[in-house]
Design an enzyme around this catalytic site. Structure first.
Site, mmCIF file in Angstrom:
data_model
loop_
_atom_site.group_PDB
_atom_site.id
_atom_site.type_symbol
_atom_site.label_atom_id
_atom_site.label_comp_id
_atom_site.label_asym_id
_atom_site.label_seq_id
_atom_site.Cartn_x
_atom_site.Cartn_y
_atom_site.Cartn_z
ATOM 1 N N GLU A 90 41.862 35.855 30.330
ATOM 2 C CA GLU A 90 42.794 35.074 30.941
ATOM 3 C C GLU A 90 41.902 33.726 31.747
ATOM 4 O O GLU A 90 40.831 34.079 32.415
ATOM 5 C CB GLU A 90 43.484 35.737 31.804
ATOM 6 N N CYS A 103 39.950 28.653 36.898
ATOM 7 C CA CYS A 103 39.675 29.843 37.223
ATOM 8 C C CYS A 103 39.315 30.724 35.977
ATOM 9 O O CYS A 103 40.157 31.370 35.211
ATOM 10 C CB CYS A 103 41.051 30.536 37.856
ATOM 11 N N CYS A 110 38.047 45.084 34.442
ATOM 12 C CA CYS A 110 37.193 45.064 35.447
ATOM 13 C C CYS A 110 36.909 46.611 35.755
ATOM 14 O O CYS A 110 38.185 47.213 35.739
ATOM 15 C CB CYS A 110 38.007 44.475 36.468
ATOM 16 N N CYS A 114 40.734 48.162 41.660
ATOM 17 C CA CYS A 114 41.294 47.757 42.832
ATOM 18 C C CYS A 114 42.500 48.277 42.730
ATOM 19 O O CYS A 114 43.318 47.725 41.772
ATOM 20 C CB CYS A 114 41.087 46.140 43.501
ATOM 21 N N CYS A 117 45.285 45.217 42.056
ATOM 22 C CA CYS A 117 45.062 44.306 40.884
ATOM 23 C C CYS A 117 45.346 44.604 39.633
ATOM 24 O O CYS A 117 45.195 45.588 39.144
ATOM 25 C CB CYS A 117 43.653 43.837 41.088
ATOM 26 N N SER A 187 33.255 34.557 43.154
ATOM 27 C CA SER A 187 34.099 35.730 44.082
ATOM 28 C C SER A 187 33.934 37.069 43.703
ATOM 29 O O SER A 187 33.722 37.509 42.616
ATOM 30 C CB SER A 187 35.706 35.487 43.723
ATOM 31 N N LEU A 211 37.272 40.932 51.040
ATOM 32 C CA LEU A 211 37.356 41.772 51.918
ATOM 33 C C LEU A 211 38.593 42.710 51.935
ATOM 34 O O LEU A 211 38.430 44.182 51.673
ATOM 35 C CB LEU A 211 37.105 41.414 53.340
ATOM 36 N N ASN A 286 50.738 39.374 45.563
ATOM 37 C CA ASN A 286 51.553 38.993 44.340
ATOM 38 C C ASN A 286 52.049 40.567 43.430
ATOM 39 O O ASN A 286 51.283 40.939 43.038
ATOM 40 C CB ASN A 286 50.968 38.373 43.063
ATOM 41 N N CYS A 329 46.162 35.355 38.468
ATOM 42 C CA CYS A 329 44.909 35.783 37.287
ATOM 43 C C CYS A 329 44.971 37.304 37.095
ATOM 44 O O CYS A 329 44.943 38.015 37.963
ATOM 45 C CB CYS A 329 43.423 35.395 37.961
HETATM 46 N N1 SAH Z 1 36.488 40.526 41.138
HETATM 47 C C1 SAH Z 1 36.341 39.628 41.851
HETATM 48 C C2 SAH Z 1 36.963 38.143 41.362
HETATM 49 C C3 SAH Z 1 38.369 38.472 40.760
HETATM 50 S S1 SAH Z 1 39.730 38.966 41.488
HETATM 51 C C4 SAH Z 1 36.998 39.693 43.460
HETATM 52 O O1 SAH Z 1 37.637 40.926 43.304
HETATM 53 O O2 SAH Z 1 36.658 39.099 44.265
HETATM 54 C C5 SAH Z 1 40.084 37.215 42.517
HETATM 55 C C6 SAH Z 1 40.912 37.398 43.610
HETATM 56 O O3 SAH Z 1 42.271 37.784 43.293
HETATM 57 C C7 SAH Z 1 40.569 38.510 44.804
HETATM 58 O O4 SAH Z 1 40.349 38.200 45.953
HETATM 59 C C8 SAH Z 1 41.693 39.599 44.464
HETATM 60 O O5 SAH Z 1 41.814 40.269 45.636
HETATM 61 C C9 SAH Z 1 42.873 38.728 44.325
HETATM 62 N N2 SAH Z 1 43.858 39.587 43.619
HETATM 63 C C10 SAH Z 1 43.926 40.589 42.718
HETATM 64 N N3 SAH Z 1 45.127 41.000 42.447
HETATM 65 C C11 SAH Z 1 46.119 40.199 43.559
HETATM 66 C C12 SAH Z 1 47.305 40.664 43.564
HETATM 67 N N4 SAH Z 1 48.128 41.240 42.937
HETATM 68 N N5 SAH Z 1 47.900 39.889 44.531
HETATM 69 C C13 SAH Z 1 47.077 38.969 45.119
HETATM 70 N N6 SAH Z 1 45.676 38.555 45.192
HETATM 71 C C14 SAH Z 1 45.178 39.435 44.087
HETATM 72 FE FE1 SF4 Z 2 38.020 43.639 39.734
HETATM 73 FE FE2 SF4 Z 2 38.382 41.814 41.309
HETATM 74 FE FE3 SF4 Z 2 40.616 42.904 40.235
HETATM 75 FE FE4 SF4 Z 2 38.972 44.150 42.102
HETATM 76 S S1 SF4 Z 2 40.199 42.417 42.619
HETATM 77 S S2 SF4 Z 2 39.843 45.233 40.173
HETATM 78 S S3 SF4 Z 2 36.991 43.543 41.631
HETATM 79 S S4 SF4 Z 2 39.135 41.733 39.341
#
Ligand code: SAH
Ligand code: SF4
Length: 341
Positions: A90, A103, A110, A114, A117, A187, A211, A286, A329
């Protein structure tokens, strides 16, 4: 270089490749112009090259196919791109005034897992190659007919797990595509030793550290992969990054109602980032289908913001662009392919 994509090669490397095939040295510049300025998808499109060579040179430029394109009312463009092996990633193009921000993704899926995510929930297939990272920028430039001015590695994947290709892409974006590295943000959720490894590359890029929690206990609940990396060590590495590069570190904090948005979390977060000349970006969660978290009300977001401001922390709320198109994303891809094969 047969079998290797031309995208990502410098003009000197392209020249060496052309010369090795019995072509004059100036073909290198023609290839470079064709690949990075005209953004051709095959050698056949570079009309200044001799026809016979164009047709016989076994070279792949390394461009993807757009398999899905969505445009949100605010102008945000979202793409699903198919790589040569069929993997889908994406990419998002976000226009604002005179800027165009991409982006970009760094991995197919990944492995960090998390809990909030969509990408993390979908599993992991592989790292993206150098040309697959660069292709995302060229694809958005072509499709939106505008030069990309800013790049954030906030798409699918953890950039520091694919550090070599991400660093090579950042160098090529400057050298070949003509982007300012100061407009590039990496990031990361952070990995032991990797922030210092990035610092050692001495690139003038911004580091954004995700964080999401102000203490180790809550952080490992939200980011299971953060277990071997104590928050104190992560913050120490951030300080070191600032010292070594002279660049700022910013912090990302996804706000999850009732989980990490309480007054004590704001207080702990302010203590954690005290002393950093940095900015905290609050990202209201989100909702994703695979998780039970709740998006905080606007009022709660403002209360959290004020609690930080009161303690002298510069923070802002990141608007989620293109929610109408399909949330953040990593979430668009889930509509097409739930799990990485
Ligand atoms: N892996 C890296 C970069 C990609 S994620 C990282 O985690 O920093 C980019 C951002 O999107 C991160 O800060 C992540 O916390 C945020 N993100 C992922 N899923 C999300 C969601 N469902 N709602 C809001 N932010 C989200
Ligand atoms: Fe990977 Fe970033 Fe999503 Fe965490 S927030 S699972 S590090 S893409």
């Amino acid at each position: 270089m047969s079998g290797t994509a031309l995208l990502g090669q410098s003009q000197a490397e392209l020249t060496a490749w052309a010369v090795a095939q019995g072509q004059p040295a100036y073909r290198g510049q023609q290839l470079h112009q064709g690949i990075y300025r005209q953004r051709v998808r095959s050698l056949g499109e570079i009309s200044v090259l001799p026809k016979t060579w164009r047709e016989t040179a076994a070279a792949d430029i390394g461009r993807s196919q757009v398999t899905l394109r969505q445009v949100a009312p605010d102008g945000t463009h979202k793409y699903l791109l198919a790589m040569a092996d069929g993997a889908i990633v994406e990419t998002v193009g976000i226009p604002s005034r005179d800027r165009l921000t991409v982006c970009a993704s760094t991995q197919v899926g990944c492995p960090m897992g998390c809990t909030f995510c969509a990408t993390g929930k979908g599993g992991f297939a592989r790292n993206l190659a150098l040309h697959e990272i660069l292709d995302q920028v060229l694809t958005v430039e072509s499709d939106m007919a505008q030069r990309v001015s800013h790049l954030v590695f906030m798409g699918m994947g953890e950039p520091l797990l694919n550090l070599d290709n991400v660093v090579a892409a950042i160098r090529s974006l400057h050298r070949d595509v003509g982007m300012s590295q100061r407009n590039i943000t990496v990031s990361t959720v952070g990995l032991p030793h990797k922030i210092l490894a990035l610092a050692a590359e001495k690139l003038p890029v911004t580091l954004a550290v995700s964080l999401h929690a102000p203490n180790q206990e809550l952080r490992t609940e939200l980011i299971p992969a953060a277990k071997p990396y104590p928050l104190s060590q992560l913050m120490q590495d951030c300080r070191e990054y600032v010292q070594q590069t002279g660049r700022r570190v910013s912090f990302e904090y996804t706000l999850l109602a009732g989980t990490n948005d309480r007054p004590e979390h704001a207080r702990q977060l302010a203590e954690l980032v005290a002393g950093f000349q940095s900015h905290v970006n609050l990202i209201p969660y989100n909702p994703i289908a695979e998780a039970e978290f709740v998006r905080p009300e606007d009022r709660a977001v403002q209360v959290f913001l004020q609690a930080l401001a009161k303690r002298g922390v510069a923070a802002s709320v990141r608007r989620t662009r293109g929610l109408a198109a399909n949330a953040a994303c990593g979430q668009l891809r889930g509509t097409l392919q739930k799990k990485v094969p």
